[in-house]
Design an enzyme around this catalytic site. Structure first.
Site, mmCIF file in Angstrom:
data_model
loop_
_atom_site.group_PDB
_atom_site.id
_atom_site.type_symbol
_atom_site.label_atom_id
_atom_site.label_comp_id
_atom_site.label_asym_id
_atom_site.label_seq_id
_atom_site.Cartn_x
_atom_site.Cartn_y
_atom_site.Cartn_z
ATOM 1 C CE LYS A 1 -2.359 -1.175 3.725
ATOM 2 N NZ LYS A 1 -1.985 -2.592 3.905
ATOM 3 C CB THR A 2 3.605 2.456 2.193
ATOM 4 O OG1 THR A 2 2.839 2.363 3.404
ATOM 5 C CG2 THR A 2 4.509 3.675 2.282
ATOM 6 C CD GLU B 1 -0.369 3.089 3.385
ATOM 7 O OE1 GLU B 1 -0.136 2.163 4.172
ATOM 8 O OE2 GLU B 1 0.488 3.916 3.032
#
Length: 454
Positions: free
Chosen positions: A127-128, A171
C-alpha cells in the site's frame, strides 16, 4: 462504539477543538495537521515520545505523553485509532462527559468527500509503495493532489500533503474495516491475504471486507485489482474491475521485462502504453507500478508523464531504505512484517550481489506471529543468518505465551536476541564486507540499525 459518522461533519469545522488519541501514528499525525490547516484547534496524546510526536510539538500541536482523563478537557470531540480500545482512560472520560468519539477513518472519509476524485489504495501488502508511486505520477502531472501515506515520502518531505487540486490519494487499511468509512471513486486492491487475524475471523472474512470496499465505488468510478492474485479474484467475483498483472488476460500488464525487473513495457487495453524504468527493486514492485499505471491510464494521464513520475520514485521510508555502511556491509531497513512481504523482499534481494544476508527481524504482534508461525519459519530459513528480536507487542498483551525464541528454535543457524541492544551488538561483531544487513519489521527494529551506524 464510535459516534455516528453522519454526525462528524458538525465537529470538523473551524473553531472546534478536537483531541486525537494516538496522535503520533502514521495516519493520525497527518490527520491532525490537515484538520488544523482546516481551522480546527488540535490537541493529542500518545504513549511515548517519537519522531512523529516531536514533529507535532515543533509545529505547535500540544501532545500529552500518556493517556489520562484530564487530557481531554475542553475537547468538543475525540478521534481515535482502531488500536485504541474502550478501556482507554480518555475514552472512558469522554463517555462519562458525553463527548462524541469518532474513528480516524471516519474523519478521513469526511475529508475525502470534498474531492471530485478519491483514489484509495488498499491491499495486504504494497500500500505505502503504490500510494507513493501514484503520488509521484499525479505530482508529475501537476494535479496538485492531497495525499495521505503510511510512511514518509522524500518527494513530499512528509507522509502527507494538502493540495489545492480535485484529487485526494489515500493509503487505505483494512484493519478493523477502517477503509469501509471511505468514499473512493478509484479503489485499488493490490492483493488479499490472511492478516490482522486478531480482528478478522479468517481469510473469507477478509475477502468479504475487501469486496465491500470495492462496492463503495460508484458506477461511474473505477475498481483496479490484481488479476494474478487468486484471493483477490475470488473476493471480487462478479464486480467489474480493471485488472493488472503479468497474465495475458490482465487489462494492464507488463511485457519485455528486464532480468532485474527495472525495465518493462506496459500494455493497457491490448496496446503498448509506454516504456517504464524503475529505481526500486523486485518483481513485486513491477506489480505495484502496474497498479499505479492502471490508475494513471484510467485517469487520462499520458504515458510519458506516468513514466517520469515512476522513474523519480526511489522508495518510501522503511521500504528497502538504504541507511548506510558498516564494516563494509550495506545496511538497509524495511517495514515487512508479514510472510508475504518477507517473501517479496527476499526475492528482490536475489538480484543484488552479496556475500551473505543477515536479517534482523522483529515480529509484529503475538497474534500474527502465532497465526502465521510456519510461514514465518519458511521465509526466515531462506537467509544466511536470521537474527530474531523479541516480538513487538504493539496493541497486544502476550496472552498466547509466544516468543521469537520459538521461531529461532525452528530456524537453523538463527540467533535470538531478547533486546534491541543485543541485536546491535551481534551485528557489530558479525557483519562483514559484502554482507547485506537488513533490519526488518513494523516495530522499532530500525533503532538497532541506527545504533549500529552510530
Amino acid at each position: 462504539m464510535p459516534s455516528n459518522p453522519s454526525q462528524i461533519e458538525s465537529y470538523l469545522r473551524p473553531g472546534r477543538r478536537l483531541h486525537l488519541i494516538g496522535i503520533g501514528g502514521v495516519s493520525m499525525r497527518p490527520l491532525g495537521l490537515v484538520l488544523r490547516g482546516m481551522g480546527m484547534e488540535i490537541t493529542g496524546s500518545d504513549m511515548s515520545h517519537s519522531p512523529s510526536v516531536d514533529d507535532l510539538l515543533e509545529k505547535g500541536v500540544p501532545v500529552a505523553i500518556g493517556h489520562r482523563a484530564e487530557n481531554i478537557e475542553g475537547a468538543d470531540a475525540l478521534i481515535r485509532t482502531a488500536a485504541v480500545h474502550n478501556d482507554n482512560p480518555e475514552i472512558a472520560a469522554a463517555r462519562a462527559l458525553g463527548v462524541p468519539i469518532f474513528e480516524r477513518a471516519q474523519a478521513w472519509g469526511h475529508i475525502m468527500q470534498s474531492y471530485a476524485r478519491a483514489i484509495c489504495v488498499a491491499g495486504t501488502h504494497g500500500k505505502t509503495t503504490t500510494t507513493s508511486m501514484v503520488t509521484h505520477i499525479f505530482m508529475e502531472a501537476e494535479q496538485d493532489p492531497t495525499v495521505m501515506i503510511g510512511g514518509n515520502l522524500p518527494l513530499l518531505g512528509a507522509c502527507h500533503r494538502v493540495g489545492g487540486g480535485k484529487t485526494i490519494i489515500m493509503e487505505s487499511c483494512e484493519y478493523c474495516n477502517s477503509f469501509l468509512n471511505f468514499y473512493p471513486t478509484v479503489a485499488v486492491i493490490l492483493n488479499v491475504e490472511a492478516d490482522h487475524l486478531d480482528f478478522f475471523k479468517d481469510l473469507n472474512d477478509i475477502q468479504r471486507s475487501f469486496r465491500t470496499f470495492a462496492q463503495l465505488v460508484p458506477k461511474d468510478g473505477l475498481v483496479i485489482s490484481n488479476g494474478d492474485d487468486p484471493n483477490t479474484r475470488d473476493a471480487l467475483a462478479g464486480i467489474p474491475t480493471r485488472t493488472f498483472g503479468f497474465s495475458e488476460d490482465c487489462d494492464v500488464r507488463a511485457v519485455n521485462c528486464s532480468a532485474d525487473w527495472r525495465d518493462f513495457d506496459a500494455m493497457c487495453g491490448g496496446q503498448i502504453y509506454g516504456h517504464f524504468h524503475l529505481n526500486v527493486l523486485g518483481r513485486h514492485n513491477v506489480l505495484n507500478a502496474l497498479a499505479a499505471i492502471a490508475v494513471a491510464w484510467g485517469c487520462g494521464i499520458a504515458a510519458e508523464t506516468a513514466a517520469r513520475g515512476l522513474e523519480g520514485f526511489r522508495g518510501a521510508e522503511r521500504r528497502m531504505e538504504y541507511k548506510g555502511a558498516f564494516n563494509g556491509a550495506a545496511l538497509y531497513d524495511d517495514y515487512a512484517h508479514h510472510p508475504g512481504e518477507l517473501h517479496a523482499l527476499l526475492d528482490a534481494l536475489e538480484t543484488v550481489p552479496h556475500k551473505r544476508i543477515l536479517l534482523a527481524f522483529q515480529p509484529h504482534t503475538y497474534s500474527r506471529t502465532y497465526a502465521l508461525f510456519d510461514q514465518f519459519v519458511k521465509e526466515l530459513r531462506r537467509v544466511d543468518v536470521a537474527v530474531l528480536a523479541e516480538i513487538y507487542a504493539a496493541r497486544e498483551q502476550n496472552t498466547i505465551g509466544i516468543s521469537s525464541a520459538d521461531l529461532s528454535a525452528k530456524v537453523p543457524g538463527s540467533v535470538y536476541c531478547g533486546t534491541l541492544p543485543a541485536v546491535t551488538s551481534w551485528l557489530r561483531e558479525n557483519a562483514q564486507a559484502g554482507d547485506l544487513v537488513f533490519t526488518v519489521g513494523a516495530g522499532d527494529i530500525y533503532k538497532a540499525g541506527e545504533a549500529l551506524l552510530r
